[in-house]
Design an enzyme around this catalytic site. Structure first.
Site, PDB file in Angstrom:
ATOM      1  N   GLU A  35       1.756  -0.450  -5.104  1.00 23.51           N
ATOM      2  CA  GLU A  35       0.837   0.649  -5.403  1.00 23.51           C
ATOM      3  C   GLU A  35       1.747   1.864  -5.539  1.00 23.51           C
ATOM      4  O   GLU A  35       2.145   2.466  -4.540  1.00 23.51           O
ATOM      5  CB  GLU A  35      -0.195   0.842  -4.297  1.00 23.51           C
ATOM      6  CG  GLU A  35      -1.192   1.940  -4.633  1.00 23.51           C
ATOM      7  CD  GLU A  35      -2.159   2.223  -3.488  1.00 23.51           C
ATOM      8  OE1 GLU A  35      -3.341   2.503  -3.768  1.00 23.51           O
ATOM      9  OE2 GLU A  35      -1.738   2.185  -2.318  1.00 23.51           O
TER      10      GLU A  35
ATOM     11  N   ASP B 136       0.832  -1.195   0.000  1.00 23.04           N
ATOM     12  CA  ASP B 136       0.000   0.000   0.000  1.00 23.04           C
ATOM     13  C   ASP B 136       0.873   1.253   0.000  1.00 23.04           C
ATOM     14  O   ASP B 136       1.852   1.348   0.755  1.00 23.04           O
ATOM     15  CB  ASP B 136      -0.900  -0.018   1.245  1.00 23.04           C
ATOM     16  CG  ASP B 136      -1.857   1.140   1.295  1.00 23.04           C
ATOM     17  OD1 ASP B 136      -2.733   1.220   0.425  1.00 23.04           O
ATOM     18  OD2 ASP B 136      -1.722   1.981   2.216  1.00 23.04           O
TER      19      ASP B 136
END
Length: 600
Positions: free
Chosen positions: A488, A432
């Site tokens: 990401e 993330d």
């Protein structure tokens, strides 16, 4: 014997003779009597002092109101000091490695890093006393014998049944210097393998406490799991059909007809269905321990309470979320560990890999005004990116930024990832806000990291690095380079690296550009047919130049961020009103279309 001493002695003997039938007082001097009482008090306690050492008596009893010293009393009173409370555990110096709590030689070795702590104590807590914050035994670590470098350690033997542990850390509380030491708090070990507090999802602690005391189970030889010969599937990246899912949300609704709704076991019940629809990889939204009550507040719209449902707010990076387990904190918190292993094992039996969404960009402790749960109270100035006056850099948009490229922190991250691969058998990770992994650490020093200065380098905290040490270490680690590594490739500080994330030939990326192109094409926006064709071919415009292949692009149209697929073709604008946030939360950039049907 003085007159006053004789009087006191006679008074004691009178009491004794009145309480004990047929008692005949011995003819003892006061000195002999005190020696006699000392032997009684210490019966069964080995005496290693010589017979000439009178200090032993002084430690256990003392005479006050001496007439010879004060002149205002005519009696002597013997005040007996109780013997020291026997320790529940035997304590030894211990070893500085490995970090965490480790079974060894009939005991447990505890090791924790802190550079600036003045003193650390190991707190051992019975599970029944956890929520009341009562400590069964607190072992202060001596910096001279229980510290090697910046690692505090101790080896403990004893009965650890029904026992948890945490640390109390003492030191300076000066936020302007980045120090948040608070000895009133018992902290979670960063390397703990399970975390216990509340056992039921959404249930408040004592006195409606959203953040009750947390601790971790002491490891036991009983902690075993039968993997039944499980081995990694190693599906080629180009063949992956990834299903992103929320463990609780996937089976919580009654329509799932799961026997164990909202749990790892409930997900196992649906693996056969996932296989039938062609899924060969599930990407689990955060399963590291977090607190769903973090934002607990009343929602006047629905008449219920807001919760942190997604879980992007990690408390501990080695522990599976206990309240996603049907066992809760059963088996001393280790029920969740085994239930997560059960999910991975059964997924592999169905030919389905398991990837974890990991949040190494920030933690649940917030900014300088936030909570002190673990990292902040152990060594805030190392684990977080701090400005010169102690403020927290916020490249994550969540209050703090994990100091990923600091030598201690990047080793911590590597240890966590290795643990989930080797002990929990996961097949890879989706990182993330992975661009934060490429930012320079607090107090960046190229000499310290690379061994020599970098010509022309004027790095400041958070500067993007072309060769970030953490990503380098992960990419070349003999264990981690063989699993799926998905970035990401952006963060909330504006660092957008889609197509440019440092990859070492093995990282792939969530292709946010593919998502946007497909949405624009579907809604009929002019000029996107060529871009769609490129996207369907693996976006060579983004990845070919760097020597990567089409499967370096993880193509998706909808995920947990922004609209669902149904929303995408239902609304022109977001309608997040029912959650009580006044439509201020969530992604505004959705490229959606209501297909001509106005929906209120």
């Amino acid at each position: 014997m003085s007159a006053n001493s004789q009087s006191a002695f006679a008074h004691m003997e009178l009491l004794r003779s009145s309480l004990i039938p047929n008692y005949r007082a011995p003819k003892l001097t006061a000195k002999r009597y005190l020696h006699h009482r000392e032997n009684e008090l210490n019966f069964g306690i080995p005496n290693h002092s010589s017979s000439k050492n009178t200090g032993a008596t002084a430690k256990r009893c003392a005479i006050v109101n001496r007439a010879s010293e004060r002149g205002d009393a005519d009696t002597a009173v013997v005040v007996e000091k109780p013997p020291p409370k026997p320790r529940l555990f035997k304590v030894f110096p211990g070893r500085p490695t490995p970090f965490g709590a480790t079974l060894r030689d009939g005991g447990v070795n505890f090791a924790v890093y802190s550079h600036n702590a003045a003193l650390i104590s190991l707190c051992l807590i019975r599970l029944r006393d956890l929520l009341e914050k009562r400590v069964a035994e607190e072992i202060a670590l001596n910096p001279l014998i229980n510290k090697t470098g910046d690692v505090w350690h101790v080896f403990v033997k004893g009965d650890f049944e029904d026992m948890a542990y945490g640390y109390r850390v003492k030191g300076s509380f000066s936020p302007e210097d980045g120090f948040y030491f608070d000895s009133s708090k018992i902290l979670v070990d960063p390397y703990a393998k399970a975390v216990m507090s509340r056992g039921e999802y959404g249930a408040l602690g004592l006195d409606d406490d959203c953040w009750p005391q947390m601790a971790s189970p002491v490891p036991s030889i009983k902690d075993e799991f039968d993997w039944e010969g499980d081995l990694p599937l190693k599906h080629p990246q180009k063949d992956l059909i990834i299903y992103e899912m929320h463990v609780r949300g996937f089976t919580r609704h009654e329509s799932s007809d799961a026997k164990f709704p909202g749990t790892y076991r409930g997900l196992v019940e649906k693996l056969e269905h996932l296989k039938k629809i062609g899924v060969n990889c599930i990407e689990l939204m955060p399963c590291h321990e977090f607190n769903e009550l973090e934002y607990y507040s009343y929602n006047s719209v629905l008449g219920d309470y807001k919760m942190n449902f997604w879980g992007y707010s990690t408390i501990n990076y080695f522990s599976p979320m206990a309240r996603y387990s049907s066992a809760g904190i059963g088996n001393y918190g280790l029920g969740a560990v085994n239930e997560f292993k059960y999910l991975v094992r059964e997924a592999h039996k169905q030919g389905i890999e398991v990837i974890m969404d990991v949040v190494f960009n920030h933690t649940a402790e917030g900014n300088e005004n936030g909570l002190t749960l673990s990292f902040k109270g152990i060594e805030s100035s190392v684990f977080y990116m701090l400005a010169p006056k102690g403020e927290f850099y916020n490249y994550s948009g969540c209050g703090n930024t994990f100091n990923c490229n600091h030598p201690v922190v990047r080793q911590f991250i590597l240890d966590s990832l290795r643990y989930w691969v080797t002990e929990m058998h996961v097949d890879g990770f989706r990182f993330d806000l992975a661009s934060i992994l490429t930012r320079s650490s607090c107090l960046w020093d190229a000499v310290n990291v690379y061994g020599s200065a970098v010509e022309g380098e004027t790095m400041t905290t958070g500067t993007p690095l072309s060769c970030p040490p953490l990503v380098d270490m992960i990419s070349n680690d003999p264990i981690l380079r063989g699993v799926k590594l998905i970035a990401e490739a952006w963060d909330c500080g504006g660092l957008y690296q889609v197509g440019n994330f440092p990859h070492w030939g093995i990282w792939s990326e969530w292709n946010g550009k593919y998502r946007d192109v497909v949405r624009q094409f579907i809604k009929g926006t002019d000029g996107f047919s060529g871009a769609l064709a490129e996207g369907l071919c693996g976006s060579p415009n983004l990845y070919q130049k760097g020597g990567r292949k089409p499967w370096s692009s993880i193509n998706f149209v909808c995920a947990h961020d922004g609209f669902t697929l149904a929303d995408l073709v239902t609304y022109n604008d977001k309608h997040n009103s029912s959650n009580g946030e006044d439509n201020k939360d969530g992604e505004n950039h959705n490229n959606s279309w209501n297909c001509g049907q106005i929906v209120s």
